[in-house]
Design a protein around this motif. Sequence first.
Motif, PDB file in Angstrom:
ATOM      1  N   TYR A 169      21.579 -13.535 -71.601  1.00 57.08           N
ATOM      2  CA  TYR A 169      21.227 -12.187 -72.074  1.00 57.08           C
ATOM      3  C   TYR A 169      21.911 -11.901 -72.981  1.00 57.08           C
ATOM      4  N   PRO A 170      21.681 -11.865 -74.651  1.00 55.81           N
ATOM      5  CA  PRO A 170      22.319 -11.478 -75.593  1.00 55.81           C
ATOM      6  C   PRO A 170      23.151 -10.081 -75.854  1.00 55.81           C
ATOM      7  N   PHE A 171      23.041  -9.527 -75.038  1.00 54.46           N
ATOM      8  CA  PHE A 171      24.223  -8.346 -75.236  1.00 54.46           C
ATOM      9  C   PHE A 171      25.075  -8.153 -73.983  1.00 54.46           C
ATOM     10  N   SER A 172      26.018  -7.228 -74.422  1.00 53.61           N
ATOM     11  CA  SER A 172      25.879  -6.523 -72.940  1.00 53.61           C
ATOM     12  C   SER A 172      25.694  -5.558 -71.661  1.00 53.61           C
ATOM     13  N   THR A 173      24.576  -4.568 -72.200  1.00 50.93           N
ATOM     14  CA  THR A 173      24.142  -3.874 -71.534  1.00 50.93           C
ATOM     15  C   THR A 173      22.764  -3.956 -71.184  1.00 50.93           C
ATOM     16  N   LEU A 174      21.713  -3.201 -70.785  1.00 45.38           N
ATOM     17  CA  LEU A 174      20.230  -3.072 -70.861  1.00 45.38           C
ATOM     18  C   LEU A 174      20.124  -2.270 -70.316  1.00 45.38           C
ATOM     19  N   GLY A 175      18.988  -1.436 -70.803  1.00 45.99           N
ATOM     20  CA  GLY A 175      18.482   0.332 -70.160  1.00 45.99           C
ATOM     21  C   GLY A 175      17.489   0.793 -70.451  1.00 45.99           C
ATOM     22  N   PHE A 176      16.803   1.376 -69.366  1.00 46.61           N
ATOM     23  CA  PHE A 176      14.909   1.461 -69.942  1.00 46.61           C
ATOM     24  C   PHE A 176      14.922   3.092 -69.724  1.00 46.61           C
ATOM     25  N   VAL A 177      14.234   3.971 -71.045  1.00 43.63           N
ATOM     26  CA  VAL A 177      14.300   5.321 -70.683  1.00 43.63           C
ATOM     27  C   VAL A 177      12.705   5.957 -70.636  1.00 43.63           C
ATOM     28  N   VAL A 178      12.491   6.779 -69.468  1.00 41.01           N
ATOM     29  CA  VAL A 178      10.992   7.178 -69.690  1.00 41.01           C
ATOM     30  C   VAL A 178      10.701   7.955 -70.279  1.00 41.01           C
ATOM     31  N   VAL A 179       9.611   8.550 -71.416  1.00 42.94           N
ATOM     32  CA  VAL A 179       9.280   9.339 -72.367  1.00 42.94           C
ATOM     33  C   VAL A 179       8.144   9.885 -72.372  1.00 42.94           C
ATOM     34  N   ASP A 180       7.992  10.542 -72.515  1.00 36.60           N
ATOM     35  CA  ASP A 180       6.456  11.159 -72.934  1.00 36.60           C
ATOM     36  C   ASP A 180       5.127  10.813 -73.395  1.00 36.60           C
ATOM     37  N   GLY A 181       5.343   9.256 -74.096  1.00 38.87           N
ATOM     38  CA  GLY A 181       4.549   9.248 -74.562  1.00 38.87           C
ATOM     39  C   GLY A 181       3.297   7.845 -74.046  1.00 38.87           C
ATOM     40  N   ASP A 182       3.210   6.735 -75.157  1.00 37.16           N
ATOM     41  CA  ASP A 182       1.675   6.065 -74.303  1.00 37.16           C
ATOM     42  C   ASP A 182       2.179   4.200 -75.009  1.00 37.16           C
ATOM     43  N   SER A 183       3.470   4.577 -75.081  1.00 39.03           N
ATOM     44  CA  SER A 183       3.450   3.014 -76.005  1.00 39.03           C
ATOM     45  C   SER A 183       4.869   2.679 -74.993  1.00 39.03           C
ATOM     46  N   GLY A 184       5.512   1.381 -75.757  1.00 39.40           N
ATOM     47  CA  GLY A 184       6.540   1.107 -75.443  1.00 39.40           C
ATOM     48  C   GLY A 184       7.061   0.446 -76.771  1.00 39.40           C
ATOM     49  N   MET A 185       8.665   0.409 -76.223  1.00 39.08           N
ATOM     50  CA  MET A 185       9.638  -0.023 -77.180  1.00 39.08           C
ATOM     51  C   MET A 185      10.315  -0.999 -77.556  1.00 39.08           C
ATOM     52  N   GLU A 186      10.810  -2.146 -77.740  1.00 44.85           N
ATOM     53  CA  GLU A 186      12.041  -3.627 -77.318  1.00 44.85           C
ATOM     54  C   GLU A 186      13.221  -2.260 -77.818  1.00 44.85           C
ATOM     55  N   THR A 187      13.443  -1.230 -77.880  1.00 45.83           N
ATOM     56  CA  THR A 187      14.342  -0.300 -78.551  1.00 45.83           C
ATOM     57  C   THR A 187      15.694  -1.671 -78.178  1.00 45.83           C
ATOM     58  N   GLN A 188      16.704  -1.611 -78.820  1.00 46.74           N
ATOM     59  CA  GLN A 188      17.368  -2.402 -78.615  1.00 46.74           C
ATOM     60  C   GLN A 188      18.703  -1.938 -77.400  1.00 46.74           C
ATOM     61  N   THR A 189      18.598  -2.899 -76.845  1.00 45.58           N
ATOM     62  CA  THR A 189      19.721  -2.492 -75.061  1.00 45.58           C
ATOM     63  C   THR A 189      19.080  -1.180 -74.065  1.00 45.58           C
ATOM     64  N   MET A 190      18.119  -0.577 -74.966  1.00 45.48           N
ATOM     65  CA  MET A 190      17.231   0.487 -74.017  1.00 45.48           C
ATOM     66  C   MET A 190      16.335   0.375 -74.522  1.00 45.48           C
ATOM     67  N   VAL A 191      15.333  -0.240 -73.370  1.00 44.63           N
ATOM     68  CA  VAL A 191      13.445  -0.329 -74.167  1.00 44.63           C
ATOM     69  C   VAL A 191      13.240   1.105 -74.268  1.00 44.63           C
ATOM     70  N   THR A 192      12.410   1.990 -74.432  1.00 43.02           N
ATOM     71  CA  THR A 192      11.789   3.281 -74.128  1.00 43.02           C
ATOM     72  C   THR A 192      10.543   2.724 -74.034  1.00 43.02           C
ATOM     73  N   LEU A 193      10.017   3.403 -73.174  1.00 41.99           N
ATOM     74  CA  LEU A 193       8.578   3.378 -72.428  1.00 41.99           C
ATOM     75  C   LEU A 193       8.112   4.731 -72.295  1.00 41.99           C
ATOM     76  N   GLY A 194       6.524   4.283 -72.317  1.00 38.95           N
ATOM     77  CA  GLY A 194       5.558   5.635 -72.442  1.00 38.95           C
ATOM     78  C   GLY A 194       5.902   5.700 -70.759  1.00 38.95           C
ATOM     79  N   ASN A 195       5.322   7.344 -70.519  1.00 34.67           N
ATOM     80  CA  ASN A 195       4.970   7.213 -69.019  1.00 34.67           C
ATOM     81  C   ASN A 195       3.889   7.387 -68.682  1.00 34.67           C
ATOM     82  N   ASP A 196       3.407   5.978 -68.422  1.00 33.87           N
ATOM     83  CA  ASP A 196       1.954   5.602 -67.483  1.00 33.87           C
ATOM     84  C   ASP A 196       2.153   4.240 -66.773  1.00 33.87           C
ATOM     85  N   ALA A 197       0.821   3.899 -66.021  1.00 31.27           N
ATOM     86  CA  ALA A 197       0.880   3.093 -65.157  1.00 31.27           C
ATOM     87  C   ALA A 197       1.209   1.836 -65.900  1.00 31.27           C
ATOM     88  N   TYR A 198      -0.075   1.723 -66.971  1.00 31.26           N
ATOM     89  CA  TYR A 198       0.253   0.252 -67.830  1.00 31.26           C
ATOM     90  C   TYR A 198       1.675   0.285 -68.343  1.00 31.26           C
TER      91      TYR A 198
END
Length: 480
Positions: free
Chosen positions: A293-322
């Motif tokens: 893995y090319p980075f030192s940390t990995l995280g995920f933040v769940v937000v009130d959206g409908d999409s998802g994004m590979e934001t670097q080291t802190m992935v941003t994910l919408g709060n839906d089942a898919y």
Amino acid sequence: MRRTAPAALLAALALAAPTLAACSSEPAAQPGAAAAEDPYAAAVSDPREDSLYPDVGDPGVDALHYDLDLAWDPDARELAATEVLTFRATTTAESFRLDLGEPLEVTAATLDGEPVDVAREGKDLVVGAPVEADARHELALDYAGTPQPVPAPSARDDIATTGWHTTPTGETWTMQEPYGAYSWYAVNDHPSDKAFYDVAVEVPSPWVGVSNGELVSRTEEAGTTRTQWHLEEPAASYLVTVATGELEVTEEVSAGGTPISYWTPPDLAPRRLANLRVAPDALTWLEERLGPYPFSTLGFVVVDGDSGMETQTMVTLGNDAYTTSEPVVVHEIAHHWYGNQVGPADWSEVWMNEGMTMYLQLAWEAEHGGRPLQEEMDEIAAGDAASRAYAGPPASFDPAAFGDGNIYYLPALMWHELRADLGEDAFWSMVRAWPAARDDVATDREDYWAWLEEETGTELTGFLEAWLLGERTPPVDAAG
């Protein structure tokens, strides 16, 4: 970025095709690269004007480091911020410009410690001070206002707008591919310009602000929570994230030793958190194929959206089942090699990110109880013509159809065909070698294609042109 599930998307394209048809070698030298002791050496870039979206970004600015201090008032819906940008001028000019959303008003500006005039031309912030080619400068700004998202050049409902989003109750989140970071800070908003980031966020307690990289500190004083985040590897602006709200953190460590954190709302469904926690196993599976893995940390933040994004080291994910599903988690982690470690220098090259990560996602699904990989490939092949007719070839797509299925599934099928041609060992060796060969670099198809031919010892130009630039489906091997 999140995409529609394969079967649903391809079926929709196949149905829509008649109607739509009726309607319509070596890495580039890094200029001004400094000595090894230069803390910003890895962020020295070769910024470009985008071939698809030339009005965003300025090749005259090479951003090296953004220091952002953000205070969000959810009741007033106001952002008050201080920004210090360290940059390298790439040309000699009487002024330079950055992207900054019109709702944000600059109240003070200095360049290298001296007051400087700034003017607005729509979303452009024009700094009226001379700069010389290859000289480094420090621009400090105070600004405030109510950030607004910007229209996206896409037909997808889940990314109709990009940048800063505010919920009815004042929580915030950002997603900004292909652009939109300028909705909340002054930035050279283009993927060819990677930079280091330090971000501080202040919000009323018990809310918390989340951003990229390592959480350096978290303090609470006088009803305010302040977090400080440090990203130790350069990132493109579209890979930066900020989210605020009442978020709980869960932490663990992967088998390879990578710290993993999950920032989730208190009412997140337990099943969705369980899905996110496939991350350690997914990371191990990807490391077996792509290297460490090319980075030192990995995280995920769940937000009130409908999409998802590979934001670097802190992935941003919408709060839906898919968006919180295991395949999407795998996809966004895979982007840390394809997209984040090595990324596109122009948005016409987004297939470089999405095609390989989609192929890895589908391969993972096939190994973990999903449909056989060949069945997925056969379905993609059946929808290829409709996808090209609707949005264009993967590397020459309609600029108004950013993020459509053509940049995900068609290159994934291309990689599957190449895998059959090269054989297992040569294919996976190639897949593993590319990100490390262009570590922290934004590149283009000419560089990638030349490298692929050199790495595999195979003439591939005709194959790649047919798949990525052709208007018709290339020949596909029979299902097997």
